[in-house]
Design a protein around this motif. Sequence first.
Motif, short mmCIF file in Angstrom:
data_model
loop_
_atom_site.label_atom_id
_atom_site.label_comp_id
_atom_site.label_asym_id
_atom_site.label_seq_id
_atom_site.Cartn_x
_atom_site.Cartn_y
_atom_site.Cartn_z
N GLY A 1 45.95 70.55 19.15
CA GLY A 1 45.01 69.78 19.35
C GLY A 1 44.93 68.96 18.56
O GLY A 1 43.80 67.79 18.96
N HIS A 2 45.68 68.18 18.07
CA HIS A 2 45.71 67.26 16.51
C HIS A 2 46.23 65.89 17.29
O HIS A 2 47.05 66.17 18.15
N ARG A 3 45.38 65.53 17.54
CA ARG A 3 46.29 63.63 17.93
C ARG A 3 45.92 62.94 16.61
O ARG A 3 47.15 61.42 16.64
N ASP A 4 45.37 62.31 15.56
CA ASP A 4 45.09 61.77 14.66
C ASP A 4 45.90 62.71 13.64
O ASP A 4 45.40 63.29 12.68
N ILE A 5 47.37 62.45 13.42
CA ILE A 5 48.19 62.93 12.50
C ILE A 5 48.28 62.15 11.35
O ILE A 5 49.22 60.89 11.63
N GLY A 6 48.48 62.18 10.43
CA GLY A 6 49.07 61.56 8.72
C GLY A 6 50.60 62.25 8.92
O GLY A 6 50.85 63.75 8.52
N LEU B 1 45.30 57.26 2.95
CA LEU B 1 45.66 58.84 3.92
C LEU B 1 44.32 58.51 4.35
O LEU B 1 43.46 58.59 5.10
N LEU B 2 43.93 59.22 3.77
CA LEU B 2 42.19 60.07 3.71
C LEU B 2 41.16 58.97 3.84
O LEU B 2 39.74 59.91 3.53
N THR B 3 41.48 57.87 2.69
CA THR B 3 40.30 56.85 2.89
C THR B 3 39.97 55.98 3.94
O THR B 3 39.77 55.41 3.83
N ARG B 4 40.92 56.16 4.96
CA ARG B 4 41.16 55.06 6.40
C ARG B 4 40.38 55.76 7.33
O ARG B 4 39.84 57.16 7.67
N GLU B 5 39.79 55.02 8.21
CA GLU B 5 39.10 55.45 9.45
C GLU B 5 39.96 54.79 10.41
O GLU B 5 40.20 53.60 10.81
N PRO B 6 39.69 55.98 11.87
CA PRO B 6 39.93 56.69 11.74
C PRO B 6 40.22 58.68 10.78
O PRO B 6 41.76 57.43 10.91
N ARG B 7 39.86 58.71 10.46
CA ARG B 7 40.99 59.56 8.94
C ARG B 7 41.54 60.83 10.09
O ARG B 7 40.85 61.05 10.54
N PRO B 8 42.75 61.55 9.32
CA PRO B 8 43.53 62.18 10.32
C PRO B 8 42.87 63.74 10.00
O PRO B 8 42.57 64.01 9.15
N THR B 9 43.25 64.26 11.34
CA THR B 9 42.72 65.98 11.86
C THR B 9 43.93 66.42 10.64
O THR B 9 43.22 67.45 10.57
N ALA B 10 45.33 66.05 11.21
CA ALA B 10 46.50 66.52 11.00
C ALA B 10 46.98 65.82 9.53
O ALA B 10 46.97 64.53 9.85
N ILE B 11 47.45 66.46 8.39
CA ILE B 11 48.71 65.65 7.80
C ILE B 11 49.64 66.62 7.48
O ILE B 11 49.86 67.78 6.90
N PHE B 12 51.22 66.20 8.13
CA PHE B 12 52.52 66.70 7.48
C PHE B 12 53.20 66.22 6.56
O PHE B 12 53.05 64.95 6.62
N ALA B 13 53.08 66.76 5.13
CA ALA B 13 53.62 66.23 4.36
C ALA B 13 55.31 66.57 4.08
O ALA B 13 55.94 68.26 4.28
N GLY C 1 53.16 63.10 23.83
CA GLY C 1 52.28 62.03 24.42
C GLY C 1 51.36 61.67 24.05
O GLY C 1 50.83 60.29 23.52
N ILE C 2 51.74 62.26 22.14
CA ILE C 2 51.55 61.45 20.54
C ILE C 2 52.67 60.52 19.90
O ILE C 2 53.30 60.77 19.57
N THR C 3 51.54 59.34 19.30
CA THR C 3 52.47 58.66 18.93
C THR C 3 51.55 58.37 17.79
O THR C 3 50.88 58.28 16.76
N LEU C 4 52.83 58.41 16.40
CA LEU C 4 52.48 58.49 15.04
C LEU C 4 52.38 56.84 15.30
O LEU C 4 53.11 56.20 15.00
N ARG C 5 50.89 56.73 14.74
CA ARG C 5 50.48 55.08 14.47
C ARG C 5 51.37 54.43 12.82
O ARG C 5 51.39 55.80 12.38
N PRO C 6 52.10 53.83 12.54
CA PRO C 6 52.97 52.78 11.76
C PRO C 6 51.55 53.42 10.45
O PRO C 6 51.65 53.87 9.20
N GLU C 7 50.09 53.50 10.48
CA GLU C 7 49.10 53.30 9.38
C GLU C 7 48.69 53.86 9.10
O GLU C 7 47.83 54.87 7.82
N MET C 8 48.62 55.55 9.90
CA MET C 8 49.59 56.70 9.78
C MET C 8 50.71 57.66 8.79
O MET C 8 50.70 58.80 8.46
N VAL C 9 51.36 56.42 8.42
CA VAL C 9 52.85 57.42 7.38
C VAL C 9 52.61 57.19 6.28
O VAL C 9 52.56 55.37 5.75
#
Length: 347
Positions: A187-192, A243-255, A218-226
């Motif tokens: 269910g993650h949509r805000d992904i870093g 990534l974690l000091t941005r708003e909105p903050r990602p709920t998940a990060i794939f490293a 249907g999920i777009t990886l936004r440039p500011e989340m990369v």
Amino acid sequence: MEAVTWTLDRPPTINDVARLAHVSKKTVSRVINQSPFVNEETRTIINGIIEQIGYVPSPQARGLAFQRSFLLGLVYDNPNAQFIVNIQEGVLAACRLAGFELVVHPCDQKSPHFLNDAKQFVQRQNLDGVIVVPPASENPQLVEVLRDLGCRYVRLSAVSLDEAANMVVYNDRQGAAEVAEHLAALGHRDIGFIAGPSRHRSAHERRESFVSALKSHGITLRPEMVEEGAYTFESGEVCATRLLTREPRPTAIFASNDEMAAGVYKTAQRLGISIPRDLTIVGFDDSPIATRLWPSLTTVRLPAKDLGRLAAEKLIIRISSDEEEGHTATGVVSRMVVRESSVPPRG
């Protein structure tokens, strides 16, 4: 097979084994070097005689007899120390079985002496073959140096860059796509996303596959989340801080590797962000650190030891046979391992 007893007052030689087995010295050599081009009955007889008379292959004698050094080289320019260690363990396992030794050569592709140093390494050690680890394996000039020297080689890479006989390929796309599927299903949509260094082919493969698989949901990886990291712990910290000091903050990060994922853990703890309650983290490689972190890290298993072993086996077969064997494609597939660091987003 009849029992054979060694009674002479000198160590047995390869010629003695060949005489007792009624085969050629070359056939004995192929058995010692684990070549598949010997029938099982002959292999059993030769191994039995070797064990019974206590024959131990001499590296010097083998080298003189076959005009080889029985040395393989490992050339790498890679910041991920654990990946190199795992590759090396796999290579060593294959070398031990075949009576070969391994010589390592860390290098720096940014150095103006890079190609000349590699050339001198092969010549100085009189290597029978070289295994090249990415990103050095993706350097066409290095490959030309090896070809000019007449040195057999095997390249490891996320994509096929050469004839099948010279390649062991690992499929990063499968693993990265599984990460996207996993995060979307949770269910993650805000992904870093923390990408690997752009000079690595694997970084492009993982990024392209991840982005494409997210789009299919249907999920777009936004440039500011990369963010682009360097496959190091420290770069993971730096990228995670952004990534974690941005708003909105990602709920998940794939490293893109576990070292950078570990850096995300440290940054999250420093910022008071709970894993996995506030932040899901996924890595790539399934290195030993994945199970040592708490909570344990969901990651993609890249069997680096298998890569090293397959590369060495392929190279040794070609070195040990008269013909250019090993023309079939060789590779491994990366698959996801779900652990405690990934859960659905809060709310």
